[in-house]
Design an enzyme around this catalytic site. Structure first.
Site, PDB file in Angstrom:
ATOM      1  CE  LYS A   1      -1.428   8.499  11.080  1.00 31.82           C
ATOM      2  NZ  LYS A   1      -1.934   8.091  12.369  1.00 31.82           N
TER       3      LYS A   1
ATOM      4  CE  LYS B   1       6.539   7.186  10.033  1.00 34.35           C
ATOM      5  NZ  LYS B   1       5.237   6.714   9.597  1.00 34.35           N
TER       6      LYS B   1
HETATM    7  N1  NAP Z   1       1.957   1.808  15.950  1.00 31.41           N
HETATM    8  C1  NAP Z   1       0.907   2.610  15.937  1.00 31.41           C
HETATM    9  O1  NAP Z   1       0.242   2.844  16.978  1.00 31.41           O
HETATM   10  C2  NAP Z   1       0.471   3.266  14.645  1.00 31.41           C
HETATM   11  C3  NAP Z   1      -0.750   3.955  14.614  1.00 31.41           C
HETATM   12  C4  NAP Z   1      -1.165   4.531  13.420  1.00 31.41           C
HETATM   13  C5  NAP Z   1      -0.364   4.445  12.285  1.00 31.41           C
HETATM   14  N2  NAP Z   1       0.845   3.815  12.343  1.00 31.41           N
HETATM   15  C6  NAP Z   1       1.663   3.745  11.112  1.00 31.41           C
HETATM   16  O2  NAP Z   1       1.623   2.400  10.652  1.00 31.41           O
HETATM   17  C7  NAP Z   1       2.855   2.071  10.016  1.00 31.41           C
HETATM   18  C8  NAP Z   1       3.430   0.809  10.646  1.00 31.41           C
HETATM   19  O3  NAP Z   1       3.680   1.086  12.017  1.00 31.41           O
HETATM   20  P1  NAP Z   1       4.125  -0.062  13.042  1.00 31.41           P
HETATM   21  O4  NAP Z   1       3.912   0.501  14.404  1.00 31.41           O
HETATM   22  O5  NAP Z   1       3.497  -1.352  12.670  1.00 31.41           O
HETATM   23  O6  NAP Z   1       5.690  -0.122  12.738  1.00 31.41           O
HETATM   24  P2  NAP Z   1       6.719  -1.288  13.045  1.00 31.41           P
HETATM   25  O7  NAP Z   1       6.238  -2.148  14.157  1.00 31.41           O
HETATM   26  O8  NAP Z   1       8.053  -0.656  13.138  1.00 31.41           O
HETATM   27  O9  NAP Z   1       6.683  -2.194  11.704  1.00 31.41           O
HETATM   28  C9  NAP Z   1       7.208  -1.689  10.522  1.00 31.41           C
HETATM   29  C10 NAP Z   1       7.047  -2.701   9.404  1.00 31.41           C
HETATM   30  O10 NAP Z   1       7.694  -2.157   8.229  1.00 31.41           O
HETATM   31  C11 NAP Z   1       8.677  -3.088   7.791  1.00 31.41           C
HETATM   32  N3  NAP Z   1       9.815  -2.357   7.229  1.00 31.41           N
HETATM   33  C12 NAP Z   1      10.509  -1.340   7.796  1.00 31.41           C
HETATM   34  N4  NAP Z   1      11.480  -0.914   6.976  1.00 31.41           N
HETATM   35  C13 NAP Z   1      11.410  -1.691   5.859  1.00 31.41           C
HETATM   36  C14 NAP Z   1      12.149  -1.722   4.647  1.00 31.41           C
HETATM   37  N5  NAP Z   1      13.140  -0.863   4.412  1.00 31.41           N
HETATM   38  N6  NAP Z   1      11.780  -2.648   3.736  1.00 31.41           N
HETATM   39  C15 NAP Z   1      10.765  -3.505   3.954  1.00 31.41           C
HETATM   40  N7  NAP Z   1      10.021  -3.513   5.077  1.00 31.41           N
HETATM   41  C16 NAP Z   1      10.343  -2.606   6.025  1.00 31.41           C
HETATM   42  C17 NAP Z   1       9.089  -3.853   9.029  1.00 31.41           C
HETATM   43  O11 NAP Z   1       9.712  -5.059   8.664  1.00 31.41           O
HETATM   44  P3  NAP Z   1      10.721  -5.792   9.711  1.00 31.41           P
HETATM   45  O12 NAP Z   1       9.841  -6.670  10.552  1.00 31.41           O
HETATM   46  O13 NAP Z   1      11.648  -6.534   8.830  1.00 31.41           O
HETATM   47  O14 NAP Z   1      11.420  -4.715  10.500  1.00 31.41           O
HETATM   48  C18 NAP Z   1       7.720  -4.049   9.678  1.00 31.41           C
HETATM   49  O15 NAP Z   1       6.995  -5.058   9.029  1.00 31.41           O
HETATM   50  C19 NAP Z   1       3.766   3.292  10.143  1.00 31.41           C
HETATM   51  O16 NAP Z   1       3.732   4.039   8.958  1.00 31.41           O
HETATM   52  C20 NAP Z   1       3.132   4.061  11.304  1.00 31.41           C
HETATM   53  O17 NAP Z   1       3.402   5.442  11.207  1.00 31.41           O
HETATM   54  C21 NAP Z   1       1.274   3.196  13.492  1.00 31.41           C
END
Ligand code: NAP
Length: 309
Positions: free
Chosen positions: A187, A255
């Site tokens: 990844k 990150k």
């Molecule tokens: N977005 C993309 O296009 C994409 C593509 C591939 C991979 N990813 C990966 O997928 C993962 C999620 O990405 P995302 O875009 O969905 O991120 P996001 O929208 O920022 O969501 C993050 C999630 O993690 C939770 N979270 C953050 N800090 C936390 C903590 N300290 N304790 C408990 N829960 C916590 C958040 O809860 P709250 O709602 O309370 O903030 C939310 O549910 C990441 O690792 C990212 O690198 C993302």
């Protein structure tokens, strides 16, 4: 008869599809967990910010108060959270998944996190006979909605086979890569290339713009050239409309490249291009783009060329 038939089908489905746990209802977790509901799986969900579970609760998901409570109710637990620290928070403390998980359960972590954290979590899970499947994804929020993510998986093969029908609801291409942290490294490798591609496009688009080319024409040519890719295609709309509402933020890409740089240092592998892109992300954040999509590297390139004036 028809009614009896449908009741019977429903019963069979409920027996064959056990309840699934889902932790993390962010940009990615929301559409992914919704796909499982659409595929008739019963879900128990947890999100740090409880309000974000309302939509899923309306679709029939049960909302757990803690990750521990969720883990007590299921045997397969998906996690899709921001980073390594978030994954530790939902798994390790007394209110976390490991405190409630039944022996024989599988945690399927789809977040992009550090291989170091992953090893620690896998060890802690093994001690209570719980398996950690590493299953980070490549793709966008749109691909998460469409169920066309790429999913890189490593961990026990038995756990992989148990999780596969669920992974097939979430992704189109699923790659089983090995017994350990292989999926974590894969990844990071993919995101190193995506970061570099984005920076390359930023420079090329500004170069063309200064020479009088329109962005939409340039992207049409790029998407029909040797370097066309799903990435250049799905970012085209954003680059033409200049709406950088994030699918994946500058902060998130920082990150991932930080993880790549740290692992590369440990592995004694020079990755100068990744280091360069990481610096440009710092500049993007410093100029107010931290919460925009990382394709705002294109805005930064324009600023550096004086094209924003
Ligand atoms: N977005 C993309 O296009 C994409 C593509 C591939 C991979 N990813 C990966 O997928 C993962 C999620 O990405 P995302 O875009 O969905 O991120 P996001 O929208 O920022 O969501 C993050 C999630 O993690 C939770 N979270 C953050 N800090 C936390 C903590 N300290 N304790 C408990 N829960 C916590 C958040 O809860 P709250 O709602 O309370 O903030 C939310 O549910 C990441 O690792 C990212 O690198 C993302």
């Amino acid at each position: 008869m028809k009614l009896l038939g449908s009741l019977f089908c429903r019963e069979v489905r409920e027996v064959s599809k056990s309840r699934i746990g889902w932790i993390g209802i962010g940009n990615m977790g929301r559409p992914m967990s919704k796909r499982l509901i659409d595929a008739d799986y019963a879900l128990v969900v947890y999100n740090r910010t409880r309000e974000r579970t309302a939509e899923l609760a309306n679709l029939g998901a049960r909302v757990a108060s803690t990750p521990k409570e969720l883990a007590q109710e299921v045997e397969i637990i998906f996690t899709m959270v921001a980073d390594s620290a978030a994954l530790e928070t939902v798994t390790l403390p007394p209110s976390g998944v490991l405190a409630g998980a039944k022996p024989g359960s599988v945690i399927v972590d789809m977040s992009t996190i550090s291989p170091d954290t992953s090893i620690q979590l896998a060890k802690a899970a093994e001690e209570i006979n719980v398996s950690l499947l590493r299953a980070p994804v490549s793709g966008s929020t749109a691909m998460a909605e469409a169920g066309t993510l790429g999913i890189m998986v490593s961990g026990s093969q038995d756990s992989y086979e148990r999780a596969l029908p669920l992974l097939q609801v979430l992704g189109k291409k699923i790659f089983y890569l090995g017994l350990g942290e292989e999926a974590r490294y894969m990844k990071l490798a993919v995101n190193m290339i995506i970061g570099a591609t984005c920076q390359g496009m930023a420079e090329a688009l500004v170069f063309g713009k200064r020479a009088g080319l329109a962005a939409d024409k340039m992207l049409e040519v790029i998407n029909n050239s040797a370097i066309a890719s799903p990435f250049t295609n799905y970012k085209t709309k954003m680059l033409v409309t200049r709406d950088f509402t994030p699918a994946f933020t500058v902060r998130m890409m920082e990150k991932d490249l930080d993880l790549a740089l740290s692992q590369a240092t440990q592995l004694h592998v020079p990755v100068p291009l990744t280091a360069y892109v990481r610096q440009m992300l710092t500049a993007a954040k410093a100029t107010g783009k931290g919460n925009l999509d990382f394709c705002s590297l294109c805005l930064l390139a324009e600023e550096l060329a004086g094209l924003d004036k």
